[in-house]
Design an enzyme around this catalytic site. Structure first.
Site, PDB file in Angstrom:
ATOM      1  N   ASP A   8      -5.784  -1.198  -1.384  1.00  0.00           N
ATOM      2  CA  ASP A   8      -6.185  -1.883  -0.191  1.00  0.00           C
ATOM      3  C   ASP A   8      -5.228  -3.026   0.218  1.00  0.00           C
ATOM      4  O   ASP A   8      -5.006  -3.863  -0.711  1.00  0.00           O
ATOM      5  CB  ASP A   8      -7.359  -2.670  -0.424  1.00  0.00           C
ATOM      6  CG  ASP A   8      -8.083  -3.272   0.725  1.00  0.00           C
ATOM      7  OD1 ASP A   8      -7.987  -2.955   2.113  1.00  0.00           O
ATOM      8  OD2 ASP A   8      -8.339  -4.328   0.711  1.00  0.00           O
ATOM      9  N   GLU A  67      -5.604   2.879   2.350  1.00  0.00           N
ATOM     10  CA  GLU A  67      -6.377   2.589   3.839  1.00  0.00           C
ATOM     11  C   GLU A  67      -5.482   2.357   4.784  1.00  0.00           C
ATOM     12  O   GLU A  67      -4.239   2.125   4.947  1.00  0.00           O
ATOM     13  CB  GLU A  67      -7.126   1.186   3.679  1.00  0.00           C
ATOM     14  CG  GLU A  67      -8.005   1.058   4.707  1.00  0.00           C
ATOM     15  CD  GLU A  67      -9.074  -0.102   4.661  1.00  0.00           C
ATOM     16  OE1 GLU A  67     -10.070  -0.037   4.054  1.00  0.00           O
ATOM     17  OE2 GLU A  67      -8.616  -1.264   5.104  1.00  0.00           O
ATOM     18  N   ASP A 139     -10.968  -7.281  -2.039  1.00  0.00           N
ATOM     19  CA  ASP A 139      -9.528  -6.433  -2.123  1.00  0.00           C
ATOM     20  C   ASP A 139      -9.726  -5.482  -3.280  1.00  0.00           C
ATOM     21  O   ASP A 139      -9.492  -4.226  -2.925  1.00  0.00           O
ATOM     22  CB  ASP A 139      -8.424  -7.132  -2.305  1.00  0.00           C
ATOM     23  CG  ASP A 139      -8.311  -8.251  -1.024  1.00  0.00           C
ATOM     24  OD1 ASP A 139      -8.571  -7.780  -0.156  1.00  0.00           O
ATOM     25  OD2 ASP A 139      -7.412  -9.212  -1.354  1.00  0.00           O
TER      26      ASP A 139
END
Length: 164
Positions: A8, A67, A139
């Site tokens: 992330d 992502e 996160d």
């Protein structure tokens, strides 16, 4: 079982996770954050690259899931996020990993069943699916969800190929 590195990306803190998956079972290995807030903007990018390289060396994942960048109202934030994502992907590619990208909406839908789920719902389900405590930072839990999303996507690919 294959090891999957979930990332992330963030310019101040990049979440990571490593899980193992065989398509039907998933196992938690590790997760954490690469904290960068004390560094200057250029040094943060190097810190992300070095941190991801260290994780790859330590845990030997076979693949990486990251992502996708989403559009933000703040162009400067979107640019910084894109840079963080780019150096993380570069570290994975240079280490020989295949890199898979997923939108935040797809990750949320895959993990919670709701593409508009909030961070607490994602954290709860990612931890529940892996049988671990909800002690993780956002996160970190987002990175767990990204890795799990890829594990589920791999499993669906196997099912679809078997039906052909």
């Amino acid at each position: 079982m294959q090891r999957i590195l979930g990332i992330d990306p963030g310019s101040l803190s990049t979440g990571y996770s490593v899980i193992e998956s065989n398509g039907s079972a998933n196992r938690y290995i590790t997760s954490g954050q690469i904290k960068l807030s004390s560094l200057g903007s250029i040094e943060r990018l190097a810190g992300i690259y070095d941190g991801v390289c260290d994780i790859i060396t330590s845990y030997q994942p076979a693949m990486m899931a990251v992502e996708n960048v989403f559009m933000s109202k703040n162009a400067d934030s979107a640019l910084k996020l894109g840079q963080a994502r780019g150096v993380a992907i570069c570290a994975g590619v240079k280490a020989g990993l295949t890199v898979h990208e997923y939108s935040a909406r797809f990750v949320k839908k895959t993990i919670t069943g709701n593409g508009a789920a909030d961070k607490n719902q994602v954290k709860y389900m990612a931890c529940r699916l892996l049988g671990i405590m909800e002690r993780h930072q956002n996160d970190e839990s987002d990175a767990l969800a990204i890795a799990l999303c890829h594990a589920f996507a791999m499993s669906m690919d196997k099912i679809l190929k078997a039906q052909q």
